[in-house]
Design a protein around this motif. Structure first.
Motif, PDB file in Angstrom:
ATOM      1  N   PHE A  35      42.148  36.042  45.966  1.00 17.66           N
ATOM      2  CA  PHE A  35      43.151  36.674  45.107  1.00 17.66           C
ATOM      3  C   PHE A  35      43.111  36.022  43.735  1.00 17.66           C
ATOM      4  O   PHE A  35      43.031  34.794  43.621  1.00 17.66           O
ATOM      5  CB  PHE A  35      44.555  36.532  45.710  1.00 17.66           C
ATOM      6  CG  PHE A  35      45.572  37.406  45.040  1.00 17.66           C
ATOM      7  CD1 PHE A  35      45.710  38.739  45.413  1.00 17.66           C
ATOM      8  CD2 PHE A  35      46.360  36.915  44.023  1.00 17.66           C
ATOM      9  CE1 PHE A  35      46.635  39.563  44.783  1.00 17.66           C
ATOM     10  CE2 PHE A  35      47.282  37.726  43.384  1.00 17.66           C
ATOM     11  CZ  PHE A  35      47.418  39.049  43.763  1.00 17.66           C
ATOM     12  N   SER A  36      43.172  36.853  42.690  1.00 14.41           N
ATOM     13  CA  SER A  36      43.137  36.374  41.306  1.00 14.41           C
ATOM     14  C   SER A  36      44.358  36.873  40.550  1.00 14.41           C
ATOM     15  O   SER A  36      44.794  38.014  40.741  1.00 14.41           O
ATOM     16  CB  SER A  36      41.874  36.876  40.594  1.00 14.41           C
ATOM     17  OG  SER A  36      40.718  36.425  41.245  1.00 14.41           O
ATOM     18  N   SER A  37      44.865  36.015  39.676  1.00 15.05           N
ATOM     19  CA  SER A  37      46.019  36.364  38.847  1.00 15.05           C
ATOM     20  C   SER A  37      46.148  35.348  37.725  1.00 15.05           C
ATOM     21  O   SER A  37      45.908  34.154  37.943  1.00 15.05           O
ATOM     22  CB  SER A  37      47.303  36.341  39.689  1.00 15.05           C
ATOM     23  OG  SER A  37      48.451  36.451  38.868  1.00 15.05           O
ATOM     24  N   PRO A  38      46.579  35.797  36.541  1.00 17.27           N
ATOM     25  CA  PRO A  38      46.842  34.826  35.476  1.00 17.27           C
ATOM     26  C   PRO A  38      47.981  33.874  35.842  1.00 17.27           C
ATOM     27  O   PRO A  38      48.089  32.786  35.288  1.00 17.27           O
ATOM     28  CB  PRO A  38      47.204  35.689  34.264  1.00 17.27           C
ATOM     29  CG  PRO A  38      47.382  37.070  34.757  1.00 17.27           C
ATOM     30  CD  PRO A  38      46.774  37.176  36.106  1.00 17.27           C
ATOM     31  N   ASP A  83      38.461  52.076  49.732  1.00 16.38           N
ATOM     32  CA  ASP A  83      38.935  51.013  50.613  1.00 16.38           C
ATOM     33  C   ASP A  83      39.968  50.131  49.909  1.00 16.38           C
ATOM     34  O   ASP A  83      40.170  48.981  50.266  1.00 16.38           O
ATOM     35  CB  ASP A  83      37.775  50.161  51.123  1.00 16.38           C
ATOM     36  CG  ASP A  83      37.032  49.442  50.001  1.00 16.38           C
ATOM     37  OD1 ASP A  83      37.319  49.695  48.812  1.00 16.38           O
ATOM     38  OD2 ASP A  83      36.150  48.623  50.310  1.00 16.38           O
ATOM     39  N   SER A  84      40.590  50.687  48.883  1.00 19.97           N
ATOM     40  CA  SER A  84      41.532  49.907  48.085  1.00 19.97           C
ATOM     41  C   SER A  84      42.686  50.772  47.613  1.00 19.97           C
ATOM     42  O   SER A  84      42.648  51.995  47.703  1.00 19.97           O
ATOM     43  CB  SER A  84      40.806  49.295  46.881  1.00 19.97           C
ATOM     44  OG  SER A  84      40.243  50.304  46.087  1.00 19.97           O
ATOM     45  N   LEU A  85      43.700  50.082  47.111  1.00 20.17           N
ATOM     46  CA  LEU A  85      44.833  50.782  46.511  1.00 20.17           C
ATOM     47  C   LEU A  85      45.307  50.002  45.299  1.00 20.17           C
ATOM     48  O   LEU A  85      45.005  48.816  45.152  1.00 20.17           O
ATOM     49  CB  LEU A  85      45.956  51.012  47.519  1.00 20.17           C
ATOM     50  CG  LEU A  85      46.589  49.819  48.219  1.00 20.17           C
ATOM     51  CD1 LEU A  85      47.646  49.151  47.363  1.00 20.17           C
ATOM     52  CD2 LEU A  85      47.210  50.278  49.522  1.00 20.17           C
ATOM     53  N   VAL A  86      46.029  50.693  44.432  1.00 17.26           N
ATOM     54  CA  VAL A  86      46.597  50.083  43.234  1.00 17.26           C
ATOM     55  C   VAL A  86      48.097  50.331  43.276  1.00 17.26           C
ATOM     56  O   VAL A  86      48.541  51.471  43.414  1.00 17.26           O
ATOM     57  CB  VAL A  86      46.005  50.689  41.941  1.00 17.26           C
ATOM     58  CG1 VAL A  86      46.650  50.052  40.710  1.00 17.26           C
ATOM     59  CG2 VAL A  86      44.491  50.546  41.916  1.00 17.26           C
ATOM     60  N   LEU A 101      44.367  45.997  45.486  1.00 14.11           N
ATOM     61  CA  LEU A 101      44.146  45.380  46.787  1.00 14.11           C
ATOM     62  C   LEU A 101      43.025  46.103  47.518  1.00 14.11           C
ATOM     63  O   LEU A 101      43.066  47.325  47.669  1.00 14.11           O
ATOM     64  CB  LEU A 101      45.440  45.441  47.610  1.00 14.11           C
ATOM     65  CG  LEU A 101      46.664  44.810  46.947  1.00 14.11           C
ATOM     66  CD1 LEU A 101      47.918  45.110  47.753  1.00 14.11           C
ATOM     67  CD2 LEU A 101      46.469  43.315  46.757  1.00 14.11           C
ATOM     68  N   THR A 102      42.031  45.340  47.987  1.00 13.01           N
ATOM     69  CA  THR A 102      40.910  45.883  48.743  1.00 13.01           C
ATOM     70  C   THR A 102      41.051  45.458  50.194  1.00 13.01           C
ATOM     71  O   THR A 102      41.340  44.291  50.480  1.00 13.01           O
ATOM     72  CB  THR A 102      39.580  45.375  48.163  1.00 13.01           C
ATOM     73  OG1 THR A 102      39.493  45.767  46.794  1.00 13.01           O
ATOM     74  CG2 THR A 102      38.381  45.943  48.921  1.00 13.01           C
ATOM     75  N   ARG A 104      39.776  45.231  54.292  1.00 14.84           N
ATOM     76  CA  ARG A 104      38.740  45.184  55.328  1.00 14.84           C
ATOM     77  C   ARG A 104      39.494  45.514  56.605  1.00 14.84           C
ATOM     78  O   ARG A 104      40.323  44.722  57.063  1.00 14.84           O
ATOM     79  CB  ARG A 104      38.090  43.821  55.434  1.00 14.84           C
ATOM     80  CG  ARG A 104      37.017  43.790  56.543  1.00 14.84           C
ATOM     81  CD  ARG A 104      36.446  42.421  56.761  1.00 14.84           C
ATOM     82  NE  ARG A 104      35.715  41.953  55.593  1.00 14.84           N
ATOM     83  CZ  ARG A 104      35.428  40.662  55.371  1.00 14.84           C
ATOM     84  NH1 ARG A 104      35.833  39.742  56.220  1.00 14.84           N
ATOM     85  NH2 ARG A 104      34.749  40.313  54.293  1.00 14.84           N
ATOM     86  N   GLY A 105      39.262  46.707  57.116  1.00 17.26           N
ATOM     87  CA  GLY A 105      40.065  47.179  58.240  1.00 17.26           C
ATOM     88  C   GLY A 105      41.496  47.396  57.771  1.00 17.26           C
ATOM     89  O   GLY A 105      41.722  48.035  56.748  1.00 17.26           O
ATOM     90  N   ASP A 106      42.438  46.784  58.471  1.00 17.59           N
ATOM     91  CA  ASP A 106      43.839  46.970  58.091  1.00 17.59           C
ATOM     92  C   ASP A 106      44.416  45.768  57.341  1.00 17.59           C
ATOM     93  O   ASP A 106      45.620  45.684  57.136  1.00 17.59           O
ATOM     94  CB  ASP A 106      44.689  47.305  59.316  1.00 17.59           C
ATOM     95  CG  ASP A 106      44.666  46.214  60.382  1.00 17.59           C
ATOM     96  OD1 ASP A 106      43.833  45.288  60.275  1.00 17.59           O
ATOM     97  OD2 ASP A 106      45.478  46.303  61.318  1.00 17.59           O
ATOM     98  N   LEU A 107      43.548  44.820  56.934  1.00 19.84           N
ATOM     99  CA  LEU A 107      44.014  43.641  56.208  1.00 19.84           C
ATOM    100  C   LEU A 107      43.389  43.566  54.813  1.00 19.84           C
ATOM    101  O   LEU A 107      42.257  43.997  54.606  1.00 19.84           O
ATOM    102  CB  LEU A 107      43.668  42.368  56.980  1.00 19.84           C
ATOM    103  CG  LEU A 107      44.369  42.178  58.318  1.00 19.84           C
ATOM    104  CD1 LEU A 107      43.838  40.926  59.015  1.00 19.84           C
ATOM    105  CD2 LEU A 107      45.880  42.106  58.156  1.00 19.84           C
ATOM    106  N   ILE A 108      44.116  42.972  53.894  1.00 18.49           N
ATOM    107  CA  ILE A 108      43.639  42.803  52.518  1.00 18.49           C
ATOM    108  C   ILE A 108      42.650  41.642  52.481  1.00 18.49           C
ATOM    109  O   ILE A 108      42.978  40.528  52.886  1.00 18.49           O
ATOM    110  CB  ILE A 108      44.817  42.550  51.562  1.00 18.49           C
ATOM    111  CG1 ILE A 108      45.758  43.751  51.580  1.00 18.49           C
ATOM    112  CG2 ILE A 108      44.313  42.248  50.156  1.00 18.49           C
ATOM    113  CD1 ILE A 108      47.146  43.447  51.049  1.00 18.49           C
ATOM    114  N   ILE A 109      41.456  41.914  51.971  1.00 21.43           N
ATOM    115  CA  ILE A 109      40.412  40.899  51.858  1.00 21.43           C
ATOM    116  C   ILE A 109      40.279  40.382  50.426  1.00 21.43           C
ATOM    117  O   ILE A 109      39.813  39.275  50.194  1.00 21.43           O
ATOM    118  CB  ILE A 109      39.052  41.417  52.386  1.00 21.43           C
ATOM    119  CG1 ILE A 109      38.025  40.291  52.497  1.00 21.43           C
ATOM    120  CG2 ILE A 109      38.534  42.563  51.541  1.00 21.43           C
ATOM    121  CD1 ILE A 109      38.330  39.244  53.532  1.00 21.43           C
ATOM    122  N   ALA A 110      40.711  41.195  49.446  1.00 22.73           N
ATOM    123  CA  ALA A 110      40.621  40.789  48.041  1.00 22.73           C
ATOM    124  C   ALA A 110      41.699  41.502  47.242  1.00 22.73           C
ATOM    125  O   ALA A 110      42.113  42.613  47.583  1.00 22.73           O
ATOM    126  CB  ALA A 110      39.249  41.118  47.472  1.00 22.73           C
TER     127      ALA A 110
END
Length: 121
Positions: A35-38, A83-86, A101-102, A104-110
């Motif tokens: 996860f990235s964020s300022p 495979d992602s949502l905003v 959020l991206t 992998r299956g039903d969990l957020i990987i990135a």
């Protein structure tokens, strides 16, 4: 991913954040999440702005919830990708933020947060 899933997820995401229950928030994230964020540099002093792994994400968000006790999110809109949502949301001080959020299956990987002029307290 379909829009109905993305919209349902965004409501759950908002409710989890507004509960300030860190376990509830983290339940949607994979152990190997990046996860990235300022805000990571601001809160944790890491100039890379990125955390790796669920434990590091917990540390970052624990710091954030402590430093911003009135944290509150209001989802304004949501978009679905392959495979992602905003999630487009407004925070407690009126700042607009986009969370990508991206899955992998039903969990957020990135994921990453993108901020405008108003970051946080």
């Amino acid at each position: 991913m379909d829009l109905a899933f993305a919209q349902k997820f965004a409501v759950e995401w908002q409710d989890a954040w507004n509960s300030h229950d860190l376990d509830r928030i983290l339940a949607h994230y994979h152990e190997d999440v990046t996860f990235s964020s300022p805000m990571i540099e601001r809160f944790n002093g890491d100039p890379s702005g990125t955390v790796h792994g669920k434990a590091a994400l917990r540390d970052y968000w624990s710091t954030g919830l402590t430093r911003i006790p009135d944290l509150r999110f209001e989802v304004m809109d949501v978009r679905a990708g392959v495979d992602s949502l905003v999630i487009d949301y407004r925070n407690q001080i009126g700042g607009r933020v986009y969370e990508v959020l991206t899955f992998r299956g039903d969990l957020i990987i990135a994921g990453f947060g993108a901020y405008g002029a108003v970051l946080a307290h």
